[in-house]
Design an enzyme around this catalytic site. Structure first.
Site, PDB file in Angstrom:
ATOM      1  N   PRO A 589       0.805  -1.398   0.001  1.00  0.00           N
ATOM      2  CA  PRO A 589      -0.033   0.005   0.098  1.00  0.00           C
ATOM      3  C   PRO A 589       0.954   1.240  -0.053  1.00  0.00           C
ATOM      4  O   PRO A 589       0.532   2.234  -0.667  1.00  0.00           O
ATOM      5  CB  PRO A 589      -0.875  -0.396   0.958  1.00  0.00           C
ATOM      6  CG  PRO A 589      -0.364  -1.218   1.966  1.00  0.00           C
ATOM      7  CD  PRO A 589       0.760  -2.203   0.990  1.00  0.00           C
ATOM      8  N   GLU A 662       0.424   3.248 -14.427  1.00  0.00           N
ATOM      9  CA  GLU A 662      -0.005   4.171 -15.489  1.00  0.00           C
ATOM     10  C   GLU A 662      -1.599   4.543 -15.013  1.00  0.00           C
ATOM     11  O   GLU A 662      -1.847   5.617 -15.386  1.00  0.00           O
ATOM     12  CB  GLU A 662       0.018   3.452 -16.719  1.00  0.00           C
ATOM     13  CG  GLU A 662       1.711   3.479 -17.079  1.00  0.00           C
ATOM     14  CD  GLU A 662       1.855   2.606 -18.218  1.00  0.00           C
ATOM     15  OE1 GLU A 662       2.091   3.194 -19.222  1.00  0.00           O
ATOM     16  OE2 GLU A 662       2.015   1.502 -18.002  1.00  0.00           O
TER      17      GLU A 662
END
Ligand code: MOS
Length: 699
Positions: A589, A662
């Protein structure tokens, strides 16, 4: 596909390379300790198109410390001209401004740079054509668009459906050229050892193996004769995804200075002509809907540029093939070959510019319908991939939109665009847009595992960490694959001596390399049991994913942006942005959040500040430094949040990951444009949304 117990995957781990980076001991390409370095500096063409008629190197050669000057007249002949971008110093022809035309090698960086400025080159100039424009006579349809999608698609009768639609949108959007601008400029340090017949490159690259594979044939070398090393990279965003001309220039220089480590760092300015960039685009979106907002037709036509010496076809309309259900659909791409630097990959090529236009058009349709733009998107949620008809392995766009709406405070938004008073006399508005990015698994990755004498596991794969967190996240994947604690994994990456790895691109790294590591761990267990002895080894590969025959695999997200607009100056600030993503399993995370926030920051930058300005007279990207090419700074970014929804996708790979590098940039620019429209009533369809465009529209 087995879903193995996950202990490390999902755990918040500090970067394993963090201490080396913050203490300055992590060696980037130019920084390795070299015993006997030489320094190279490139000379660039000062015309956009022409032929070199004369070269005078006398003044340059007279600079103390200069040992060699290479031009097309004396450089080694390369064995292949298949890739004209890599065909460096082979011909007097100049095909774009900034093309390398010489390189100076010296005993100091200062001498090399001084001498490079003294190399005198005369040109016969030819007319050039460097500006993309609608109606350019050179437009053609490429055979396919990056990486291997059909150029055009057509499904149903779009014209008839547009004619029968109750509400239509017909809008043309334009985006400028953008340059990747990683923090670390591209650098190659090359050494040629003639006795061993070996070429060693310390390179700032997203793929050590691809550099080797593309360089070897140019110099008629076997793969084993080249080593490429890249332990730490200062970003790439696609611009280091494949070798460019400087890699070859460094090798030519090294071959002319045998036994020396020839350092060729590019300047920031050079990156604007030789390291790739995102093509400008012209995009026409036509949408037709029934009164309830169901899409009857969706047309996405794209015009963009490529260089005359090499084709790069950005897949700008591809996301429109899968985002929404529509009775009829057409997508097209046309390229104009120009006398410009070679365009290439830049973070989410295709999805980023394409979703800017597509998601603005959806906003325009929602306004025309008088509908909440989130409701419009949910109404057009497809049951299966509209293009292939395959079900999605997982698709949680609606969940992202709903979660984001709740957290952002979307309820009660005034959807009608108008001048909306905000804080401090400014105008205020909000916008939303969707994100998507495909799940790519690249071919050709292998991993090796060795059990060490102390019981730890050495995991080797020639992957690279371009700053994304691979050193940490891939070690976490390996720990779960081996079912051991993270401390027992020693990861080795960034070297062609390690097993073959695919590029750190297409958000495919962890997805592909992790699959190879899982396969190696399974082979180790099968061969040596659950408690393998020291010395035990196994290898694994990431083959194709058979599940891709049955499922469409994509990540999704939703971006929410608030803007404040100064009505006097047109200045736009973004006080708040939120991205919610559905990207399969999150490996770490901490590093994942960095990827999302970085992508969103780059998206805000795309929307408001960045643009590469081409001078039609000289063929030069004139704002070629960070003083004039404005990337977002910390002061531009206020309250920026990224989060994700839990997603369990058993089809993508053993980890359940979809890739995260991305998607964070995708949709951000549309959310900004939609927010500006909401705040001001002005629709700017030309990025970046600079103050002058609002003022000219009588803000
Ligand atoms: Mo990314 S543009 O595929 O490195």
């Amino acid at each position: 596909m087995t879903v193995v117990e996950q202990r490390e995957i999902g755990a918040d781990r500090e970067r394993r390379d963090g201490p080396a980076k913050v203490t300055g001991t992590a060696s980037y390409a130019a920084e390795h300790p070299f015993a006997h370095p030489a320094y190279a500096h490139a000379v660039q063409a000062t015309v956009a198109r022409g032929t070199i008629t004369a070269i005078d190197t006398r003044a340059a050669a007279a600079v103390a410390g200069v040992t060699t000057i290479l031009t097309h007249q004396n450089a080694e002949r390369l064995a292949s001209d298949e890739d004209k971008e890599l065909w460096v110093l082979q011909s007097p022809e100049v095909c774009f401004r900034g093309q390398f035309v010489a390189v100076v090698i010296a005993d100091s960086a200062e001498a090399a740079r001084e001498a490079a400025e003294l190399v005198e080159i005369a040109y016969a100039e030819h007319d050039h054509d460097v500006v993309l424009r609608a109606g350019h006579p050179g437009f053609y349809a490429p055979e396919q668009v990056n990486p291997a999608y059909p150029t055009d698609t057509e499904d149903g009768d779009v014209e008839a459906n547009l004619a029968s639609a109750t509400v239509t949108v017909d809008a043309t959007y334009t985006t400028p050229a953008y340059h990747n601008n990683p923090m670390e400029p591209h650098t190659t340090v090359a050494r040629w050892d003639p006795a061993a017949g070996h070429l060693t490159l310390h390179d700032s690259t997203q793929s050590v193996h691809q550099v080797r594979e593309l360089i070897a044939p140019l110099f008629s070398l076997d793969l084993e004769q080249i080593t490429v090393i890249a332990p730490h990279i200062g970003g790439g965003f696609g611009s280091k995804g494949r070798p460019h001309a400087h890699n070859v220039l460094a090798c030519l220089a090294a071959r002319a200075a045998p036994g020396r480590d020839v350092k060729l760092p590019l300047t920031r300015q050079m990156l604007f002509s030789v390291a790739g960039y995102r093509t400008p685009t012209v995009q026409r979106l036509r949408l037709g809907a029934d009164p309830d907002g169901h899409l009857l037709a969706l047309v996405h036509d794209v015009w963009e540029q490529t260089s005359r010496i090499k084709e790069f076809a950005e897949q700008t309309a591809v996301p429109s093939r899968l985002m929404y259900a529509s009775q009829a659909r057409r997508t097209t791409h046309r390229l104009a070959p120009l006398d410009v630097p070679v365009p290439s990959w830049m973070r989410a090529p295709g999805e980023n510019p394409g979703m800017y236009a597509g998601e603005c058009a959806m906003d325009e349709l929602a306004i025309a319908l008088g509908m909440d733009p989130i409701k419009l998107r949910i109404r057009n949620e497809p049951q299966a991939d509209p293009e292939s008809g395959k079900p999605f392995s997982t698709r949680n766009l609606v969940a992202c939109l709903r979660r984001g709406a709740e957290r952002f405070g979307w309820a009660g938004r005034d959807h009608a665009p108008s001048r909306k008073p905000g804080r401090g006399g400014r105008l205020a508005g909000t916008g939303v847009a969707a994100s998507t990015y495909p799940v790519y698994r690249m071919p050709g990755s292998e991993a090796a595992i060795d059990v060490l004498p102390d019981g730890r596991f050495r995991v080797g794969i020639g992957a690279v960490d371009i700053g994304t967190g691979t050193w940490t996240a891939l070690a976490q994947v390996a720990a779960d694959a081996l079912a051991v604690p993270l401390e027992r994994v020693e990861l080795q990456i960034g070297d062609t001596s390690l097993p073959h790895a695919s590029v750190a691109g297409g958000s495919s790294g962890i997805t592909t390399w992790g699959t190879a590591v899982y396969d190696a761990a399974r082979n180790l267990r099968n061969r040596h049991g659950h408690r393998p002895d020291a010395g035990a080894t196994a290898t694994g590969t990431a083959g194709g994913n058979e599940a891709a025959d049955h499922y469409a695999m994509h990540a999704f997200g939703a971006q929410f942006v608030a803007v404040d607009v100064d009505p006097d100056t047109g200045e736009i600030t973004v006080p708040r942005a939120l991205g919610i993503f559905a990207v399969g399993r999150i490996v770490n995370p901490r590093t994942a959040r960095s990827q999302f926030l970085g992508g969103m920051t780059m998206g805000l930058s795309t929307a408001l500040w960045e643009q590469s300005i081409m001078d039609p007279v000289t063929g030069h990207y004139i704002n070629h430094d960070l003083a004039e090419y404005h990337v977002a700074t910390c002061a531009d970014i206020r309250d920026l949040e990224a989060d994700w929804i839990e997603e369990d996708d058993p089809h993508v790979n053993p980890m359940g990951t979809k890739g995260i590098g991305e998607i964070g940039i995708v949709g951000t620019a549309a959310a900004v444009a939609n927010a500006v429209h909401n705040a001001t009533g002005i629709r700017v369809r030309d990025l970046p949304i600079t103050p002058d465009k609002l003022l000219r529209a009588r803000l």
